[in-house]
Scaffold this motif. Structure first.
Motif, PDB file in Angstrom:
ATOM      1  N   GLY A 137       0.810  -1.207   0.000  1.00 42.44           N
ATOM      2  CA  GLY A 137       0.000   0.000   0.000  1.00 42.44           C
ATOM      3  C   GLY A 137       0.842   1.255   0.000  1.00 42.44           C
ATOM      4  N   TRP A 138       0.149   2.358  -0.203  1.00 41.52           N
ATOM      5  CA  TRP A 138       0.739   3.694  -0.109  1.00 41.52           C
ATOM      6  C   TRP A 138       0.039   4.444   1.020  1.00 41.52           C
ATOM      7  CZ3 TRP A 138       4.980   5.232  -2.650  1.00 41.52           C
ATOM      8  CH2 TRP A 138       5.349   4.536  -3.794  1.00 41.52           C
ATOM      9  N   TYR A 139       0.834   5.103   1.827  1.00 42.41           N
ATOM     10  CA  TYR A 139       0.333   5.961   2.901  1.00 42.41           C
ATOM     11  C   TYR A 139       0.987   7.325   2.738  1.00 42.41           C
ATOM     12  CZ  TYR A 139      -1.562   1.848   5.275  1.00 42.41           C
ATOM     13  OH  TYR A 139      -2.292   0.736   5.600  1.00 42.41           O
ATOM     14  N   ARG A 140       0.434   8.313   3.393  1.00 46.08           N
ATOM     15  CA  ARG A 140       1.038   9.648   3.344  1.00 46.08           C
ATOM     16  C   ARG A 140       0.896  10.335   4.683  1.00 46.08           C
ATOM     17  NH1 ARG A 140      -3.220  12.680  -0.800  1.00 46.08           N
ATOM     18  NH2 ARG A 140      -4.981  12.860   0.660  1.00 46.08           N
ATOM     19  N   GLN A 141       1.811  11.261   4.925  1.00 47.21           N
ATOM     20  CA  GLN A 141       1.782  12.026   6.166  1.00 47.21           C
ATOM     21  C   GLN A 141       2.109  13.475   5.860  1.00 47.21           C
ATOM     22  OE1 GLN A 141       4.206  10.485   9.359  1.00 47.21           O
ATOM     23  NE2 GLN A 141       2.999  11.592  10.893  1.00 47.21           N
ATOM     24  N   ALA A 142       1.131  14.328   6.106  1.00 44.55           N
ATOM     25  CA  ALA A 142       1.322  15.765   5.923  1.00 44.55           C
ATOM     26  C   ALA A 142       1.842  16.368   7.228  1.00 44.55           C
ATOM     27  CB  ALA A 142       0.004  16.415   5.522  1.00 44.55           C
ATOM     28  N   GLN A 182      -1.552  12.968  11.155  1.00 51.30           N
ATOM     29  CA  GLN A 182      -1.224  11.551  11.275  1.00 51.30           C
ATOM     30  C   GLN A 182      -1.038  10.920   9.902  1.00 51.30           C
ATOM     31  OE1 GLN A 182      -4.418   9.868  13.682  1.00 51.30           O
ATOM     32  NE2 GLN A 182      -3.134  10.019  15.508  1.00 51.30           N
ATOM     33  N   ARG A 183      -0.266   9.836   9.874  1.00 47.71           N
ATOM     34  CA  ARG A 183      -0.117   9.089   8.630  1.00 47.71           C
ATOM     35  C   ARG A 183      -1.466   8.485   8.261  1.00 47.71           C
ATOM     36  NH1 ARG A 183       5.103   5.308   8.008  1.00 47.71           N
ATOM     37  NH2 ARG A 183       5.952   7.278   8.779  1.00 47.71           N
ATOM     38  N   GLU A 184      -1.816   8.565   6.981  1.00 47.32           N
ATOM     39  CA  GLU A 184      -3.111   8.066   6.535  1.00 47.32           C
ATOM     40  C   GLU A 184      -2.967   7.172   5.309  1.00 47.32           C
ATOM     41  OE1 GLU A 184      -5.612  11.347   5.412  1.00 47.32           O
ATOM     42  OE2 GLU A 184      -4.389  11.883   3.684  1.00 47.32           O
ATOM     43  N   LEU A 185      -3.930   6.277   5.192  1.00 41.44           N
ATOM     44  CA  LEU A 185      -3.967   5.372   4.052  1.00 41.44           C
ATOM     45  C   LEU A 185      -4.306   6.138   2.774  1.00 41.44           C
ATOM     46  CD1 LEU A 185      -4.251   2.431   2.854  1.00 41.44           C
ATOM     47  CD2 LEU A 185      -6.685   2.669   3.370  1.00 41.44           C
ATOM     48  N   VAL A 186      -3.592   5.797   1.707  1.00 40.67           N
ATOM     49  CA  VAL A 186      -3.919   6.348   0.389  1.00 40.67           C
ATOM     50  C   VAL A 186      -4.559   5.265  -0.475  1.00 40.67           C
ATOM     51  CG1 VAL A 186      -3.000   7.385  -1.717  1.00 40.67           C
ATOM     52  CG2 VAL A 186      -2.053   8.035   0.517  1.00 40.67           C
ATOM     53  N   ALA A 199      -8.512   5.549  -0.516  1.00 36.30           N
ATOM     54  CA  ALA A 199      -9.112   6.545   0.363  1.00 36.30           C
ATOM     55  C   ALA A 199     -10.095   7.370  -0.458  1.00 36.30           C
ATOM     56  CB  ALA A 199      -8.041   7.448   0.952  1.00 36.30           C
ATOM     57  N   TYR A 200     -11.151   7.808   0.191  1.00 38.63           N
ATOM     58  CA  TYR A 200     -12.183   8.567  -0.532  1.00 38.63           C
ATOM     59  C   TYR A 200     -11.602   9.815  -1.185  1.00 38.63           C
ATOM     60  CZ  TYR A 200     -16.419  11.260  -1.355  1.00 38.63           C
ATOM     61  OH  TYR A 200     -17.414  11.989  -1.942  1.00 38.63           O
TER      62      TYR A 200
END
Length: 115
Positions: free
Chosen positions: A35-40, A44-48, A60-61
């Motif tokens: 998977g790919w996740y991101r953190q701005a 918090q780190r979130e699922l992409v 993710a929506y």
């Protein structure tokens, strides 16, 4: 042991596109999903997006319809095609693999979308 290395990040204007790559090495036969996740900054780190070994995908929506996750078994790589980028997509993007019930993370690649 599985190793993951991301690449392809950079600076792009809103509405533009980027393609992230995640190169895998090591015990890749043990990977069941990626998977790919991101953190701005400050968040918090979130699922992409995620993709199973069978090719099932989940998004993710906020990115559905704009991002596409894919895997290339022959190249031992996973990709994230990002289109119609928005400033809110600015973050460090991490690839992730589930291998032998362990979560493995890459070091991350920065994506910055200017308005």
């Amino acid at each position: 042991q599985v190793q993951l290395v991301e690449s392809g990040g950079g600076l792009v204007q809103a509405g533009g596109s980027l393609r992230l790559s995640c190169a895998t090495s090591g015990s890749i036969f043990s990977i069941s999903a990626m998977g790919w996740y991101r953190q701005a900054p400050g968040k918090q780190r979130e699922l992409v997006a995620t993709i199973t070994s069978g090719g099932n995908t989940n998004y993710a929506y906020s990115v559905k319809g704009r991002f596409t996750i894919s895997r290339d078994g022959a190249k031992n790589a996973m990709y994230l095609q990002m289109d119609s980028l928005k400033p809110d997509d600015t973050a460090v993007y991490y690839c992730n693999a589930l291998a032998d019930s362990r979560l493995i993370w890459g070091q991350g690649t920065q994506v910055t979308v200017s308005s």
